[in-house]
Every structure is written in C-alpha cells, then in structure tokens.
Scaffold this motif. Structure first.
Motif, PDB file in Angstrom:
ATOM      1  N   THR A  93      -4.959  40.216  89.665  1.00  0.00           N
ATOM      2  CA  THR A  93      -3.720  40.389  89.201  1.00  0.00           C
ATOM      3  C   THR A  93      -3.444  41.609  88.127  1.00  0.00           C
ATOM      4  O   THR A  93      -3.877  41.720  87.252  1.00  0.00           O
ATOM      5  N   LEU A  94      -2.817  42.884  88.917  1.00  0.00           N
ATOM      6  CA  LEU A  94      -2.643  44.150  88.182  1.00  0.00           C
ATOM      7  C   LEU A  94      -1.183  44.329  88.256  1.00  0.00           C
ATOM      8  O   LEU A  94      -0.557  44.257  88.861  1.00  0.00           O
ATOM      9  N   THR A  95      -0.847  45.214  86.889  1.00  0.00           N
ATOM     10  CA  THR A  95       0.143  45.716  86.741  1.00  0.00           C
ATOM     11  C   THR A  95       0.256  47.246  87.137  1.00  0.00           C
ATOM     12  O   THR A  95      -0.810  48.231  86.492  1.00  0.00           O
ATOM     13  N   CYS A  96       1.112  47.998  87.826  1.00  0.00           N
ATOM     14  CA  CYS A  96       0.834  49.316  88.017  1.00  0.00           C
ATOM     15  C   CYS A  96       1.709  49.939  87.119  1.00  0.00           C
ATOM     16  O   CYS A  96       2.621  49.698  86.471  1.00  0.00           O
ATOM     17  N   PRO A  97       0.787  51.153  86.617  1.00  0.00           N
ATOM     18  CA  PRO A  97       1.268  52.049  85.298  1.00  0.00           C
ATOM     19  C   PRO A  97       2.323  52.948  85.800  1.00  0.00           C
ATOM     20  O   PRO A  97       2.953  53.364  84.786  1.00  0.00           O
ATOM     21  N   THR A 102       4.052  43.933  88.559  1.00  0.00           N
ATOM     22  CA  THR A 102       2.774  43.214  88.383  1.00  0.00           C
ATOM     23  C   THR A 102       2.506  42.414  89.931  1.00  0.00           C
ATOM     24  O   THR A 102       3.335  41.631  90.328  1.00  0.00           O
ATOM     25  N   ASP A 103       1.163  42.528  90.780  1.00  0.00           N
ATOM     26  CA  ASP A 103       1.146  41.731  92.033  1.00  0.00           C
ATOM     27  C   ASP A 103      -0.263  41.708  92.111  1.00  0.00           C
ATOM     28  O   ASP A 103      -1.245  41.912  91.048  1.00  0.00           O
ATOM     29  N   TRP A 104      -0.739  40.641  93.008  1.00  0.00           N
ATOM     30  CA  TRP A 104      -1.836  40.192  93.045  1.00  0.00           C
ATOM     31  C   TRP A 104      -2.484  40.786  94.325  1.00  0.00           C
ATOM     32  O   TRP A 104      -1.801  41.086  95.271  1.00  0.00           O
ATOM     33  N   TYR A 105      -3.821  41.419  94.199  1.00  0.00           N
ATOM     34  CA  TYR A 105      -4.381  42.241  95.068  1.00  0.00           C
ATOM     35  C   TYR A 105      -5.542  41.603  95.651  1.00  0.00           C
ATOM     36  O   TYR A 105      -6.641  41.392  94.679  1.00  0.00           O
ATOM     37  N   PRO A 106      -5.802  41.298  96.751  1.00  0.00           N
ATOM     38  CA  PRO A 106      -7.168  40.493  97.241  1.00  0.00           C
ATOM     39  C   PRO A 106      -8.291  41.466  97.139  1.00  0.00           C
ATOM     40  O   PRO A 106      -8.209  42.601  97.623  1.00  0.00           O
ATOM     41  N   LEU A 107      -9.443  40.703  96.976  1.00  0.00           N
ATOM     42  CA  LEU A 107     -10.564  41.375  96.994  1.00  0.00           C
ATOM     43  C   LEU A 107     -11.012  41.224  98.435  1.00  0.00           C
ATOM     44  O   LEU A 107     -11.073  40.316  99.250  1.00  0.00           O
ATOM     45  N   ARG A 122      -3.788  50.565  95.775  1.00  0.00           N
ATOM     46  CA  ARG A 122      -2.514  51.364  95.762  1.00  0.00           C
ATOM     47  C   ARG A 122      -1.394  50.139  95.469  1.00  0.00           C
ATOM     48  O   ARG A 122      -1.464  49.204  95.968  1.00  0.00           O
ATOM     49  N   CYS A 123      -0.616  50.555  94.741  1.00  0.00           N
ATOM     50  CA  CYS A 123       0.541  49.605  94.048  1.00  0.00           C
ATOM     51  C   CYS A 123       1.364  49.194  95.383  1.00  0.00           C
ATOM     52  O   CYS A 123       1.642  49.994  96.521  1.00  0.00           O
ATOM     53  N   SER A 124       1.468  47.869  95.682  1.00  0.00           N
ATOM     54  CA  SER A 124       2.445  47.418  96.625  1.00  0.00           C
ATOM     55  C   SER A 124       3.684  47.557  96.677  1.00  0.00           C
ATOM     56  O   SER A 124       4.224  47.417  97.697  1.00  0.00           O
ATOM     57  N   GLY A 125       3.949  48.083  95.536  1.00  0.00           N
ATOM     58  CA  GLY A 125       5.685  48.483  95.671  1.00  0.00           C
ATOM     59  C   GLY A 125       5.883  50.051  95.808  1.00  0.00           C
ATOM     60  O   GLY A 125       6.285  50.460  96.818  1.00  0.00           O
TER      61      GLY A 125
END
Length: 269
Positions: A93-97, A102-107, A122-125
């Motif tokens: 779970t990461l927040t784009c600077p 904030t979104d979850w990114y699968p490994l 890369r940010c999903s947004g």
C-alpha cells in the motif's frame, strides 16, 4: 443414461445451470481444492475477516491480531504462507508523492521461464513513478475470485468437496437453480462417486431460532426429494459445530447424512 439435469427436467423441473455464481464457485473449488489450508479452522477464521471480504488490505500483523492463533501461532504461519499461493495476494500500500493517491500495488512474480524485471512502480492514477520505500511492509488482500466465492458460501462448498474427494467423488454441477410450479430452490453441489451420486446441501451461516427453522426444514425436505428423484445420496454440510436436534432427526429420517465442522475442518479445535 440420462444426466442429472435431464433426469430433473424429465421429472418436471426447470433447471438453470451456468449462472455467474455457479461459474465462480466451480472455478473456486478447482483453484483452491488442492490447498489443505482451507480446512484449518484458523484459516477459516482469517477468511471470515469482514475487512478482507470487503476487499481491504491488511498487514500480516493486523491479520494475526484478528485471528488470535495463540499457541497455534506456528501452525497458523505455515498455513497462511500456503494460502498466499491460493487465496491471499501480496503487495504494497503506497502513496504517490506526485498526486498523493494511496493505492495497493500487487507484488508481481515473474512468469515461468521469465527473468524478473525490477523497475519503478507507476502510480495507478497519474502514472508517475513511485519509489518503493526502504521500510515498505507487505499488505495482503484476498484474491478477487476467492473473495466473491466466500460471499456465496464458497468455504462450505469447498470443504465438503475436499472431504468427499476421499470417496472418489468428482464434481458434476455446482449451484444449480431448480424450480417448478410448487417450489424454487438451489442444489449446491452434485457429485459422482463410485458408490453413486451425491446431492450436497451446503449451509454457510444459518439461524437456529424457532422462527428461522421452518424455512430451513423446507429446504432440507426439497433437497431430500430432489435426491430421491435423482437416486442420489443426500448430505447436509455445514462448518458449524452442531445443528438443531430437529434438523439432525429430519436428515436421518430421510436417510441423509450430516457433515459438520467437526468432520470437515482439521484440526478441529
């Protein structure tokens, strides 16, 4: 020899197969069927986590705190690790600077034969790069197929299916809708075994109040009648420890069999 659906149709029933729920549940039992973790009561407790069922993510610490494995901590860790292969997805779970999303990114593990490609997330947004922090913790969420199947009683279908595999049973149909002028019900599972066909009524959660019992008794009566029409054995399966004595007697009088959590979950606690 007629199929089960043909036999029911010949007896005057309208049978609906291939519904979305049927496809999901069939896919789920095939996906998870060789994973013994689903039979562990601690994993059942994990999969009953309301937040995970809603699609939320949780860290390992949060999951352990919710399950409370106690003295069975080591066993739970082993089973949960197995579940990562067939039920839990691991990611961050990461927040784009850049955009603060904030979104979850699968490994994403490499595919068989591929070389792992390590590159920026890369940010999903906004699609700008995100650098994985040094102290990033894994966050887990349920595989979407597993999550949807659990909402539809998948655990109570999977565990009898695994149990009956030991009888040499194979799946015929899951989640059939059956109706005629006088009734409208579901057949949760039809199986074939060397000893003959099996109709399984799977109940995930049911109320044991006096007000709720008549409807459940009608469901059992309908299941027993359909099993008789097919010439199948009738099994009522639940992950609960017990069922009311009236239901137990009803199943026995209909020459059916009762399977509870004590039969289906291992080790029973």
């Amino acid at each position: 020899m007629m199929t089960a659906i043909e036999t029911l149709t010949e007896a005057g029933h309208h049978v609906i197969a291939g519904r979305p729920a049927s496809k999901r549940l069939s896919a789920f039992v095939r996906f998870a069927g060789d994973t013994k973790s689903y039979q562990d009561p601690l994993i059942v407790r994990l999969l009953s986590n309301a937040q995970l069922r809603k699609g939320a993510t949780q860290t390992a610490e949060q999951i352990i705190k919710a399950v409370k494995p106690g003295k069975a901590h080591e066993r739970f860790m082993q089973q949960a690790t197995q579940l990562v292969q067939k039920g839990l997805q691991r990611g961050y779970t990461l927040t784009c600077p850049t955009c603060a999303l904030t979104d979850w990114y699968p490994l994403q593990p490499p595919l068989a034969g591929d070389v792992a490609q390590i590159g920026p997330l890369r940010c999903s947004g906004c699609h700008n790069p995100i650098t994985l922090p040094f102290n990033a913790q894994f966050a887990y969420k349920l595989n979407p197929l597993v999550r949807e199947a659990l909402k539809e009683g998948g655990l109570t279908i999977l565990n009898p299916w695994v149990y009956l595999l030991e009888w040499g049973a194979v799946e015929e149909h899951i989640a059939l809708e059956v109706k005629n002028r006088h009734m409208h019900t579901d057949i949760d599972m039809l199986l074939r075994s060397p000893q003959g066909g099996i109709l399984v009524e799977c109940k995930d959660n049911f109320k044991k109040t006096d007000a709720a019992l008549p409807q459940l008794q009608r469901t059992i009566d309908q299941g027993l009648m359909l099993a008789e029409t097919l010439g199948y054995r009738y099994i009522f399966a639940t992950l609960q420890e017990t069922v009311p004595a009236t239901l137990e007697a009803q199943i026995a009088q209909g020459n059916g069999q009762l399977l509870t959590g004590r039969d289906l979950l291992k080790p029973w606690e």
